[in-house]
Scaffold this active site. Structure first.
Site, PDB file in Angstrom:
ATOM      1  N   GLU A 769      -9.128 -12.070  -6.456  1.00  0.00           N
ATOM      2  CA  GLU A 769      -8.916 -10.823  -7.997  1.00  0.00           C
ATOM      3  C   GLU A 769      -8.789 -12.097  -9.023  1.00  0.00           C
ATOM      4  O   GLU A 769      -9.060 -11.975 -10.736  1.00  0.00           O
ATOM      5  CB  GLU A 769      -7.867 -10.099  -7.946  1.00  0.00           C
ATOM      6  CG  GLU A 769      -8.012  -9.005  -8.622  1.00  0.00           C
ATOM      7  CD  GLU A 769      -7.269  -7.973  -8.632  1.00  0.00           C
ATOM      8  OE1 GLU A 769      -7.092  -7.234  -7.538  1.00  0.00           O
ATOM      9  OE2 GLU A 769      -6.621  -7.625  -9.398  1.00  0.00           O
ATOM     10  N   ARG A 847       3.789  -1.787  -6.906  1.00  0.00           N
ATOM     11  CA  ARG A 847       2.633  -0.599  -5.662  1.00  0.00           C
ATOM     12  C   ARG A 847       3.965  -0.574  -4.770  1.00  0.00           C
ATOM     13  O   ARG A 847       4.005   0.522  -4.052  1.00  0.00           O
ATOM     14  CB  ARG A 847       1.483  -1.198  -5.680  1.00  0.00           C
ATOM     15  CG  ARG A 847       0.352  -0.513  -4.667  1.00  0.00           C
ATOM     16  CD  ARG A 847      -1.134  -0.525  -4.971  1.00  0.00           C
ATOM     17  NE  ARG A 847      -1.425  -0.229  -5.406  1.00  0.00           N
ATOM     18  CZ  ARG A 847      -2.328   1.178  -5.982  1.00  0.00           C
ATOM     19  NH1 ARG A 847      -2.105   2.072  -5.004  1.00  0.00           N
ATOM     20  NH2 ARG A 847      -3.040   1.405  -6.781  1.00  0.00           N
ATOM     21  N   GLU A1228      -8.427   0.306   0.626  1.00  0.00           N
ATOM     22  CA  GLU A1228      -7.159  -0.255   0.636  1.00  0.00           C
ATOM     23  C   GLU A1228      -6.660   1.094   1.913  1.00  0.00           C
ATOM     24  O   GLU A1228      -6.368   0.323   2.914  1.00  0.00           O
ATOM     25  CB  GLU A1228      -6.664  -0.105  -0.147  1.00  0.00           C
ATOM     26  CG  GLU A1228      -6.767  -1.763  -1.087  1.00  0.00           C
ATOM     27  CD  GLU A1228      -6.096  -1.499  -2.270  1.00  0.00           C
ATOM     28  OE1 GLU A1228      -6.894  -0.608  -3.422  1.00  0.00           O
ATOM     29  OE2 GLU A1228      -5.198  -1.790  -2.866  1.00  0.00           O
TER      30      GLU A1228
END
Ligand code: FAD
Ligand code: FES
Ligand code: FES
Length: 1296
Positions: A769, A847, A1228
């Site tokens: 990423e 998160r 995920e």
């Protein structure tokens, strides 16, 4: 089929490089270069003049020296089938059974199974599983692969209708080339190959070999090259002369003698296995005790590809302290024949054979000619044991061979041989212990005495290389205990009528059982599309991944498969060896002298800005003045080939002025080294919550990091376009727009000059990423400087060293609860080890903060988070993005609460689960909450309650094996936390023949995104998928894309595609109306003729994402995905081994766009989580050097680690209004469900501790590796091996 004659082969050249670079056969992949992943598997066929037959073996092309392939036929994946000729059934079945996701592992797997079938047309399921021991897959979770191949198996469980597949027809296979057969009738000749640094000599007679060995005493004898190859590649060793004895008859002989079985030293392990198996089948069992032990060790010795080429002599002579065979040979007293020019001698392999680390009594001119493995006699018993991090294809932590012989008709010990690997620098004989026990009776007193003696004799320094010191010491005792019991058992069977053998309590018997594989079984349940759905509408159908066939034939192109460009150069990174230091000097003068080197680049060569970074610019393209981690990129060598660049990179000398590094979270806390100021998230009234609590638990848990281990390493090819600063890059990245932007900055040009293209990735999982830019910017600078195309695909060890992984976390908790288990207050401190730069760590921590409830309603909560700045390579995104760590902590405290309440776990968990309409602690109202539905279905489908009883009963009946059961929920928020990223674009181009070229912002990395997007476009446009093509993702078609991450790519890009399709449909409407019965092609043609634009850009942004961190309110997520898993495991309390017996998953994916792809994501995610929570351990030195830099040391799950029963069910009737065609994100969310394995292990440990009368809470850190499991199963043996006092020694590795 091609005949290849190479006159001048470089002995350093391996088959893989030759196939890929010289022949352009890129179907065979490079995953690791060290024999550990199997993606380079090919079939070698040769006439074996000793066995007098043609043999076909699977080998790792990355370790096979090209020189060793004289007179052999090599079959690669291209040679067995293709989309343009005919598909081979092996290729077809893995593809159609959904066994290929990113596809990087697929050609290797195909070739392993193809080779099996060439040797065995009707294999058993176990043989198929064994064949895959040396093949890793990071995406699929293996179930689909095994199921596809089960159709070849004898007694196939018939999960498929066999008529769906092409039959296997052996008459279609290519024959062994007759010219090679003819050659074998001619005389073999000595072969010489001379390369730049190494000479390879392949003599044909023993005499010649011994003469050569006398002439070149330092020469290495290479048979399998599975040791020497690794030493040359990984350890920089250079052996100027190599002697290849594989064709010498005396070294290949095998023979039963009066006293045992004699094998020539060049016999391969596969051959030895077959020969010994035959002896075991034919001879009385009491004579073959040692052979059985060798066979047991071979079962767990590497993978088939290694065993097919590795020789017994190579294993002995490497003299590795963790050789699997040497302890057996030593304990059994094997005889070794050594030969040199003019003499031979026979020595017994005993404690004196190994004279030091990797040293033996052999003189430099001597070779090992043969080994005789002895028969055993009546009253003589032998066992061998091995414990490794992973059961299959892993080197031992500790192994041993143990022999006991008794005075005739008694249980009095006459001879005892105890040999251990992993307990010192050589294979050790516990001589003192053995001698002291002679003449003693085989009973409890002997056991007690033996353990005390072993503890004394097998000491290990607390700093011993390899770490796990306490575990290794305990294992040495555990193995003896197992041996003691198994001998007792055999004595009882053989002699109980002659004398009284001490009885074994029945609950102890399982300690002696060897590991058994049970036949796998699996069920996948999903909702069929409704009966009325149009036949052209394929949304909801289990379509196979659209590239899967090409992946199975090797035709799918990955970044490094691009053919070489004219005048292309190769780049190799120069990286820091210090964790924290000032750079005193960099000297590249020696490197620049290496043949083929073009230049050496450092920070001053960066034309734009050397400062780079993701959210803030706290990184460099090349280090400036200071290095902040081992692996920090300092510079790069550019040369005409990979070999030259890599050699030169190693010759660059960097000197440092060391600074004190900060390595662990604990160090960072002590030194207050944080990237950001601490962040607090609070809801409710924490003090009031604790005041309402009946009880409080406090504790902490460390959750280790994880390596992405995508099978395709980071790769970039950059091509300068020659004008206006234009450059085109092919990159294996999840984030082409970011590569474009960072490369533009590094080159000092506007973004519009840079094009980044991505065809597909061989896996990403978050690791590509942001970290891809580390390589891409360097390669772009090199291409700019040299004005030539430049390529680099990182070696596996470099990739693991430089690119970071999942953040290790430390969580501290204080939890208040009521008597019934209701949670009333949770107070948390979260620390993550971010490494040397911020990268995405603040988003990862956000998160984590948003998932610290897992799926439980917490009325009063407070959390403070710290992002630790350390001198490790920057950690980054990884599937789950901080949520799995936070949810793990939640289940950890929940586990404590359950234990404290003394109530059934599932009762307390359920009590706290969210319900419809609940408001989370981020003040988001939950709608369409499916967690309880998943929970109830999972309890039901797993028969949880009856299995709980069965587990308890099992545990009552077994002392040394324990089972555990756990059910774990998950809730996962869908959307990027940074609201601006929740946007996507798409471009739909319709050509005049009616074909559609679809482009969108997401990258295909195996997750089936392109397949789903074609399904969406097909439904939206109402045309079959055959008319739609996706060629690549590129920054010049769809700009400013968000990374393919956060599981939202189908949601975002699917909507953008839908939008573009609607625009086009509106434009086509008049033509449809004018010709309602017309075809798609006719409407397109009519529109074109009427000058209507047939291209449209679509756009989508998720509405109403308005979370305000100041006020802690607003919608942080578009919606939530839910799932529940129930797992059962069995642990071996003596070794820490565990077996995954069964997992049942119920996952909410809304109305699935493609159930096959979604089930693939659930299974693959689960298995990646299983690796994370129960196997994979990154190990660092106290100075911050990563030890685990390849599949040899870092163990991801293999096919045998999947739960024996693996059932996945997609929740029915759960449409999701918030995403494309009512689907839900799936990438995920399932990963965390593997925590059910962790807590099942913990449950089993609780039972083991209870058997030792130990109760109460205990801390089990993640992952639950064998050493953690064993050390937690406290018993008399663990008590004998207390850990060394912390602070009194420097450990080999530290928990970061
Ligand atoms: C992926 C992988 C997994 C592995 N797993 C295991 C495992 O589970 N257990 C384990 O024990 N090992 C394991 N190994 C190590 C290795 O495979 C074995 O030691 C193997 O038996 C070596 O044999 P070889 O023929 O390949 O040796 P080579 O590399 O060809 O030679 C090894 C050494 O032996 C010497 N030698 C070979 N033959 C003779 C001879 N006749 N006389 C004198 N010297 C000789 C050579 O000079 C050289 O120093 C693994 C290796 C790899 C790459
Ligand atoms: S690349 Fe050869 S085994 Fe991994
Ligand atoms: S499909 Fe196996 S590694 Fe990706």
């Amino acid at each position: 089929m091609r005949l290849i004659v190479e006159k001048n082969v470089d002995p350093e050249l391996n088959l893989l490089t030759y196939l890929r670079k010289k022949l352009g056969l890129t179907g065979t992949k490079l995953g690791c270069g060290e024999g550990g992943c199997g993606s380079c598997t090919v079939m070698i066929s040769k006439y074996n003049s000793f066995q007098k037959k043609i043999i076909h073996i699977a080998v790792n092309a990355c370790l096979a020296p090209l020189c060793s392939l004289h007179r052999t036929a090599v079959t690669t994946v291209e040679g067995i089938g293709s989309t343009t000729t005919r598909l081979h059934p092996v290729q077809e079945r893995i593809a159609k059974a959904h066994g290929s996701q990113c596809g990087f592992c697929t050609p290797g797997i195909v070739m392993s199974v193809y080779t099996l079938l060439r040797n065995n047309l009707e294999p058993t399921m176990e043989e198929i599983e064994d064949t895959l021991q040396g093949n890793l897959c990071r995406c699929t979770g293996y179930r689909a692969i095994l199921e596809g191949f089960s159709t070849f198996a004898k007694l196939s469980p018939r999960l498929f209708e066999p008529s769906e597949f092409k039959p296997l027809d052996p008459t279609q296979e290519p024959i062994f080339p007759p010219e090679l057969l003819l050659l074998h009738e001619s005389q073999q000749q000595t072969l010489f190959f001379k390369g730049e640094h190494v000479t390879w000599i392949q003599p044909t007679t023993l005499k010649e070999l011994l003469t050569l060995k006398s002439k070149y005493p330092e020469a290495k004898l290479v048979v399998g090259n599975t040791e020497v190859g690794i030493e040359m590649k990984m350890k920089n060793m250079l052996y100027p002369v190599i002697l290849a004895p594989a064709h010498i008859p005396q070294l290949n002989m095998s023979q039963r003698t009066e006293t045992g079985i004699l094998f020539g030293a060049a016999c391969t392990l596969t051959y030895i296995g077959t020969f010994l198996k035959q002896a075991v089948d034919e001879l009385p069992s009491y004579r073959t005790e040692v052979f059985q032990a060798v066979l047991e060790q071979l079962r767990w010795f590497a993978g088939q590809q290694i065993r097919n080429v590795a020789a017994i002599g190579g294993n002995i002579m490497t003299a590795s302290p963790i050789s699997d065979l040497n302890p057996v040979f030593m304990a059994s007293g094997c005889l070794l024949t050594l030969a040199s020019e003019g003499s031979t001698r026979v020595v017994r392999m005993d404690g004196g054979f190994f004279t030091g680390y990797r040293k033996t009594v052999l003189k430099p001119q001597e070779i090992l000619l043969s080994i005789e493995i002895p028969y055993t006699k009546k009253g003589e018993y032998f066992s061998a044991f091995k414990q490794a991090q992973r059961r299959e294809d892993d080197i031992a932590i500790v192994n041993c061979g143990m022999r006991a012989a008794f005075k005739e008709g008694t249980d009095v010990v006459e001879e005892l041989g105890l040999s251990y690997g992993g307990m010192g620098p050589t294979t050790l004989s516990a001589k003192k212990t053995s001698e002291q026990l002679l003449g003693k009776k085989w009973n409890k007193e002997l056991l007690q005495e033996a353990c005390l003696l072993l503890v004394d004799e097998l000491t290990l320094s607390p700093s011993a290389p390899g770490g796990m010191v306490q575990f290794r010491r305990i294992l040495s005792l555990s193995f003896f205990f197992k041996f003691y019991l198994s001998v007792l058992q055999k004595l009882g069977q053989d002699f109980n009528s002659d004398f009284q053998v001490e009885s074994i309590p029945p609950e102890y018997l399982s300690a002696t059982e060897l590991f058994q594989k049970d036949p796998p079984s699996a069920v996948q349940l999903f909702q069929q599309v409704p009966p009325g759905q149009s036949p052209t509408d394929v949304v909801g159908h289990p379509l196979a991944h659209l590239s899967s066939i090409k992946q199975a034939t090797g035709e799918a192109i990955y970044c490094d498969d691009l053919p070489c460009f004219e005048s292309e150069l190769y780049l190799a990174l120069v990286t820091s060896t210090e964790a924290h230091a000032k750079i005193s000097s960099i000297n590249a003068s020696e490197a620049l002298k290496v043949a083929g080197v073009t230049c050496f680049l450092t920070a001053k060569d960066v034309p734009g800005t050397n400062k780079t970074g993701q959210i803030i610019t706290d990184e460099t393209v090349f280090a400036e003045g200071e290095v902040t981690c081992v692996g920090h990129v300092i510079g790069a060598i550019v040369a005409d080939s990979a070999a030259h660049a890599q050699k030169a990179a190693k010759a660059v000398k960097v000197t440092y002025e060391k600074l004190k590094p900060i390595i662990t979270i604990q160090d960072a806390i002590t030194h207050e080294s944080f990237h950001d100021s601490p962040r607090k998230l609070e809801n409710g009234n924490i003090d009031l919550g604790f005041a309402q609590a009946d009880d409080i638990v406090e504790g902490e848990m460390h959750i280790g990091g994880q390596e992405h281990f995508y099978l395709e390493t980071q790769c970039t090819v950059a091509i300068p376009r020659g004008e206006d600063g234009e450059m085109e890059l092919f990159v294996s990245t999840q984030n082409p727009s970011q590569i474009q932007s960072l490369v533009a900055k590094a080159l000092g040009v506007p973004a519009n000059r840079i094009v980044c293209r991505v065809k597909r990735l061989g896996g990403g999982f978050g690791g590509k990423e942001t970290r891809s830019s580390l390589l891409s910017t360097a390669v772009a600078v090199a291409a700019h400087r040299t004005k030539r195309p430049v390529r680099c695909a990182l070696n596996r060890d470099e990739d693991m060293l430089v690119s970071g992984g999942r953040h290790p976390f430390l969580g501290r908790y204080k939890v208040g609860f009521q008597k019934n288990g209701k949670i009333v207050a949770v107070d948390l401190k979260l620390y993550c080890n971010a490494g040397d730069s911020l990268d995405l760590s603040s988003a990862v921590m956000t998160r984590a903060l948003f998932h610290m409830d897992n799926a439980y309603k917490i009325p009063n909560i407070r959390a403070i988070s710290y992002i630790c700045k350390t001198n490790l390579p920057s950690n980054t995104a990884f599937r789950g993005f901080g949520a799995p760590q936070a949810m793990m902590l939640a289940e950890c405290w929940m586990n404590d609460v359950v234990a404290k309440c003394g109530l059934p776990s599932e009762q307390v968990q359920k009590l706290n689960l969210y319900q419809e309409g609940d408001i989370t602690y981020t003040n988001q109202k939950l709608e369409e909450v499916n967690i309880r539905k998943c929970w109830d279905e999972c309890l039901e489908s797993s028969s949880y309650h009856s299995r709980r009883k069965a587990v308890d009963e099992f545990n009552r009946q077994h002392r040394w094996k324990k089972r555990g059961l756990a059910i774990i929920p998950t809730k996962f928020g869908i959307s990027f936390n940074a609201a601006f990223l929740n946007q996507a674009g798409a471009l739909v181009l319709i050509y005049t023949d009616g074909s559609v070229l679809l482009t969108h912002g997401g990258t295909e990395m195996g997750q089936g995104l392109h397949t789903k997007m074609v399904q969406v476009a097909s439904k939206a446009l109402g045309i079959p998928i055959s008319k739609i093509h996706i060629s690549e993702t590129s920054t010049n078609t769809v700009p400013n894309t968000s990374p393919t991450a956060a599981s939202v790519s189908s949601d975002l890009n699917g909507m953008a595609i839908h939008d573009a399709c609607q625009i086009l449909l509106r434009r086509l409407e008049p033509f449809k109306l004018a010709n309602p019965k017309g075809t798609w092609e006719q409407w397109i043609s009519a529109a074109y003729m009427d000058r209507v634009s047939l291209s449209a850009a679509g756009f989508y942004k998720i509405p109403d994402l308005n979370y305000d961190p100041e006020k802690n309110e607003g919608r942080a997520f578009n919606y939530y995905s839910y799932g529940v898993a129930c797992s059962e495991v069995e642990i071996d309390c003596l070794t820490g081994d565990h077996k995954n017996l069964r997992t049942d998953i119920v996952m909410d994916v809304g109305l699935s766009l493609n159930p096959a792809v979604d089930i693939g994501q659930v299974e693959g995610g689960f298995m990646q989580g299983l690796g994370y929570f129960a196997m994979e351990e990154l190990r660092y030195s106290p100075e911050g050097v990563l030890y685990t830099r390849g599949p040899g040391m870092y163990k991801i799950p293999s096919a045998s680690d999947i739960p024996t029963q693996f059932n996945v069910s997609l929740l029915r009737e759960s449409p999701n209004r918030k995403a494309i065609y009512s689907s839900k994100a799936v990438g995920e969310p399932p990963l965390f469900l593997a925590a059910s394995i962790f807590f099942a292990i913990k449950d089993a440990i609780v039972a083991a501790r209870a058997a030792s009368r130990i109760t109460g809470l205990f801390c089990l850190n993640s992952p639950a590796t064998p050493d953690r499991i064993r050390n937690a199963c406290i018993d008399d043996l663990t008590e004998m091996c207390p850990p060394a006092e912390p602070g009194t020694f420097i450990p080999w590795n530290v928990e970061v």
